[in-house]
Each structure stands twice: as structure tokens, then as C-alpha cells.
Enzyme design. Structure first.
Site, PDB file in Angstrom:
ATOM      1  N   PHE A 241       0.844  -1.201   0.000  1.00  0.00           N
ATOM      2  CA  PHE A 241       0.000   0.000   0.000  1.00  0.00           C
ATOM      3  C   PHE A 241       0.875   1.245   0.000  1.00  0.00           C
ATOM      4  CE2 PHE A 241      -2.406   3.256   2.449  1.00  0.00           C
ATOM      5  CZ  PHE A 241      -3.412   3.471   1.524  1.00  0.00           C
ATOM      6  N   GLU A 242       0.618   2.143  -0.934  1.00  0.00           N
ATOM      7  CA  GLU A 242       1.311   3.432  -1.017  1.00  0.00           C
ATOM      8  C   GLU A 242       0.268   4.521  -0.755  1.00  0.00           C
ATOM      9  OE1 GLU A 242       2.830   6.566  -1.000  1.00  0.00           O
ATOM     10  OE2 GLU A 242       4.491   5.219  -1.529  1.00  0.00           O
ATOM     11  N   THR A 243       0.333   5.118   0.421  1.00  0.00           N
ATOM     12  CA  THR A 243      -0.734   6.001   0.882  1.00  0.00           C
ATOM     13  C   THR A 243      -0.913   7.242   0.018  1.00  0.00           C
ATOM     14  OG1 THR A 243      -1.613   7.086   2.862  1.00  0.00           O
ATOM     15  CG2 THR A 243       0.751   7.333   2.453  1.00  0.00           C
ATOM     16  N   ARG A 244       0.090   7.603  -0.794  1.00  0.00           N
ATOM     17  CA  ARG A 244       0.010   8.817  -1.615  1.00  0.00           C
ATOM     18  C   ARG A 244      -0.408   8.543  -3.052  1.00  0.00           C
ATOM     19  NH1 ARG A 244       6.063  10.319  -1.422  1.00  0.00           N
ATOM     20  NH2 ARG A 244       6.098   8.046  -1.722  1.00  0.00           N
TER      21      ARG A 244
END
Length: 432
Positions: A241-244
Site C-alpha cells: 500500500f502506497e498512501t500517496r
């Protein structure tokens, strides 16, 4: 929602679609890395002019440098699909594939499977989200920001345009179209990851919900489609998961996202076969969504895709070749040469170059390669001038050393008598 049994005619096979791409592909477009905003704008306006009853075209924003961000839509279905390409300016393959697909739809709209798709879905595409980056053939936009890391901060006009379009349309699924580096391999198979897919996560736990499960099933459809044309060349992208990032946040916002990353091919230049793969993958995935076939796909076909090996491939691997080290002392090693591409201006024209570099030295038995050369009995040394050609005989008292990071302009030499005499067996050079 239609089911597979209700479909009046199946979509053509991947092989038939691949052949159809040849006619749909625009011969006016340059190779994808040289496609610029003006090319895309001209193509989209031509589609609209040729079929105003089929295509709607609007400007949804402007880039930092004022280039229009175009949104093309077609179809009358209640379920909306959003496709966006080239948010990274140096990742152009899917932009051309989208333009080719729309041309195919225009000229084949009466085919049952195309008509069925247009009736079941409304397609929305932003074929070129980062035109300023494309102008420079660079990843980031004119602010120096990675648009795909701006989904939350929304400091780029391009990100704001994409987010605004998603919020307005509320699409039930999205396609996030990219290119990945040519060193990506399919697991440890040594095969190039020509297409890698991902059902983007929406939280750190990589949880599943109905939307992400649908995205995984669409990826399974794409896998089976692409492997019919390129066996063993489909990888699974890292789902951390890449929050940005947009793909992850699109899924979190309610638009589960299918990531397609286009990688290396088995030969140079790679553009036509890779555009063709994208064209066929997108056509088949959209048909599967229109018919309900996607919901019936086997999710295990996604879960079993080998994960990308991001440094598992080189373009050229010289096995067991002789090298000259410090002080001219010979030793034996493998040499791994990776290839990238650069765009430059020459005399007012854009020129595309292949650039090879020595990126690996040593025992490289775990690496895959597009081409392997058995170097036993040969020596590799830097190329001694452009005039040297295969078959020449050279006298080298102190052969130069091959070093990491240097341009891959090399000679493969066979030692002769007397000592210090060599015959040029092969010239290695990547340019043009």
C-alpha cells in the site's frame, strides 16, 4: 448485468485481435516515446470529427505549462469505467494503445461485441495526463512532482483534474496505465515482465472488498489474454500500500483500480508488440466487464501470477567472458548489460536512442536475459574507436578494463598468437 451465456457473440480471440490491431494502429503517430501532446490532441479531435455521435471530448484541466488535459468518453452504459495513461511522462506505451483502441471501436462499432460493450459501459479516458513530462520524456511534471504521489496533497493541476473527474463520474472500476523498467523479470523465470498487473490495495493490510476482488478477477482475465500471445511474460506488481498513490486511493475512494505496467520485450525495438499487447489486454478486459465474464473469472489465476523481480533481467548477458582487471590481470566473470531509452533533439527533430550500460559484473547465473552470449575463450574490452569492425585484428599491449556503469560499447576478442594479438569477434553497441 449481462452474463456470458447472454452474449450474442464472443469477442475475437487474442490472436485475431492482435491481427486487427495492425489495421487500427495509426501510421501517423511516431513511436510512443516520441508522441507529444500535439499528436494526441490532433488524434482525439480527429476521432471526434469522424464520429461525433460516438465520441465526446472535453478539456478537464490544464497542465502546469498550459497544455489541455483531454477527457474522451464513449458508450451509453450505466456503468462507468475510467482509464488514465502517462501520468509519468516517460511511460508512453498505453497512450498509443488507447488511441488505437478507440480507432478500432470507431471502425468496428457494428460488431456485436463492440456494440454490446458500448451499450453496457461508458468509457472515459485521459490518454495523456502529464503532457509537460512527456514533452521532456521525464517521469515528473513541470513542477518536478510525481503526479502518482500527489493523490492526497493535490498540489499539481494534473492530479486535481484526475481526482475531479473521478469524483464527478464515480466509475465502478479504473485502469491505471504505466510502463516499468526493462530489468523487471517474471519471478525467477528469467523471462521479461512484458505486462505486469496489480489489483491495487486500499489499506496497509492489503484487505479485500468486493471492488478489489473484481479488480483481481479483471487481472486474471488480462493474464490469460496476454499469455496467449506472450507465454510466461506476465508478472504481478508489488501490492504494498502506497498512501500517496492514485491507484491505491482510487480503490479506497470506491473505484477499484487495475494497474497495468508495460515492461521489456524479447527484442529491440519493442514498441509495436507492446502496444499490441496493451490493445488486446484492454479490449478483452473491457469486454469481460461488459458481459459479466470478469465476475466469473478464477481469482486464483491472479494470485498465482509470479511476482515481479525488479532486477532479475538484463538485455545482454555475457557468460564466462575474460576480463582485464587492475594492472591488466585477467579473470573470468559474467557481464550484464541493461538497456534504456533516451529522447534528444537533433537538428530540430526528436531522436530516440537505445542506451546500453554495464550494470552487473561477477557471477550472474541468477539473472535472466533477452540475449545470452557464451563468452568462454573470449575477452571483453571497451570498444577501441568507432572505426573498429568485426573481423579486424588488433594489437593490445594493455587492454582496458570493463567497469560498472560504463557505456556498453564493447568488443569481444579472441586471443591469437603472438601474445597481445586479438581478432574482433563481435562489436557490442546500442545506439539509434
Amino acid at each position: 448485468m449481462p452474463t456470458p451465456s447472454q452474449s450474442s457473440q464472443a469477442i475475437p480471440s487474442p490472436q485475431v485481435l492482435a491481427a486487427a490491431w495492425e489495421k487500427a494502429h495509426s501510421k501517423e503517430l511516431p513511436v510512443p516515446p516520441l508522441v507529444r501532446h500535439g499528436d494526441v490532441e490532433k488524434h482525439l479531435k480527429a476521432l471526434r470529427e469522424k464520429a461525433p455521435d460516438l465520441f465526446q471530448l472535453e478539456v478537464v484541466g490544464h497542465s502546469v505549462e498550459g497544455r489541455a488535459l483531454y477527457h474522451l468518453s464513449l458508450g451509453t452504459g450505466a456503468r462507468h469505467v475510467l482509464l488514465w495513461s502517462q501520468m509519468h511522462g516517460d511511460e508512453p506505451t498505453a497512450t498509443t494503445a488507447l488511441l488505437d483502441f478507440f480507432e478500432y471501436v470507431r471502425t468496428h462499432r457494428q460488431e456485436p461485441w463492440v456494440a454490446r460493450m458500448l451499450g453496457a459501459l461508458t468509457l472515459h479516458a485521459v490518454p495523456l495526463l502529464n503532457p509537460d513530462g512527456a514533452e521532456r520524456f521525464q517521469r515528473r511534471n513541470a513542477q518536478g512532482i510525481d503526479i502518482n504521489r500527489d493523490a492526497l496533497a493535490l498540489q499539481t493541476p494534473e492530479a486535481r483534474a484526475l481526482k475531479g473527474l473521478r469524483d464527478r463520474l464515480q466509475p465502478f472500476i479504473g485502469f491505471n496505465l504505466h510502463n516499468q523498467g526493462w530489468r523487471h523479470a517474471v519471478g525467477r523465470t528469467g523471462r521479461p515482465a512484458s505486462i505486469s498487473v496489480l489489483a491495487a490495495a486500499f489499506d496497509e493490510k492489503r484487505s479485500d472488498n468486493p471492488g478489489r476482488l473484481l479488480a483481481k478477477k479483471v487481472c486474471a482475465v488480462i493474464r490469460d489474454t496476454v499469455e496467449a500471445l506472450a507465454p510466461g511474460q506476465v508478472g504481478r506488481y508489488d501490492d504494498s500500500f502506497e498512501t500517496r498513490a492514485f491507484g491505491d486511493n482510487m480503490t479506497r475512494w470506491g473505484t477499484p483500480s487495475v494497474l497495468i505496467e508495460t515492461g521489456a520485450w524479447t527484442s529491440l525495438p519493442p514498441d509495436e508488440p507492446l502496444v499490441r499487447l496493451n490493445f488486446v489486454a484492454l479490449a478483452t478486459a473491457l469486454d469481460a466487464l461488459a458481459t459479466g465474464r470478469a465476475e466469473q473469472a478464477d481469482i486464483a489465476r491472479y494470485e498465482s501470477i509470479p511476482e515481479n523481480n525488479s532486477s532479475g533481467l538484463v538485455h545482454l548477458l555475457l557468460n564466462d567472458v575474460g576480463l582485464f582487471g587492475a594492472g591488466g590481470r585477467p579473470f573470468t566473470a559474467d557481464v550484464g548489460i541493461a538497456v534504456t531509452r533516451e529522447v534528444r533533439r537533433q537538428g530540430g527533430q526528436l531522436v530516440l536512442d537505445h542506451v546500453g550500460k554495464v550494470e552487473e559484473l561477477g557471477d550472474l547465473r541468477t539473472l535472466g536475459a533477452i540475449e545470452k552470449v557464451e563468452g568462454a575463450g573470449l575477452f571483453a574490452v571497451p570498444l577501441a574507436g568507432r572505426a573498429v569492425k568485426q573481423g579486424d585484428t588488433l594489437q593490445l599491449e594493455k587492454p582496458a578494463q570493463v567497469e560498472l556503469g560504463q557505456p556498453a560499447e564493447l568488443m569481444l576478442l579472441k586471443p591469437l598468437e603472438p601474445a597481445g594479438t586479438f581478432r574482433v569477434e563481435r562489436i557490442i553497441r546500442f545506439d539509434g
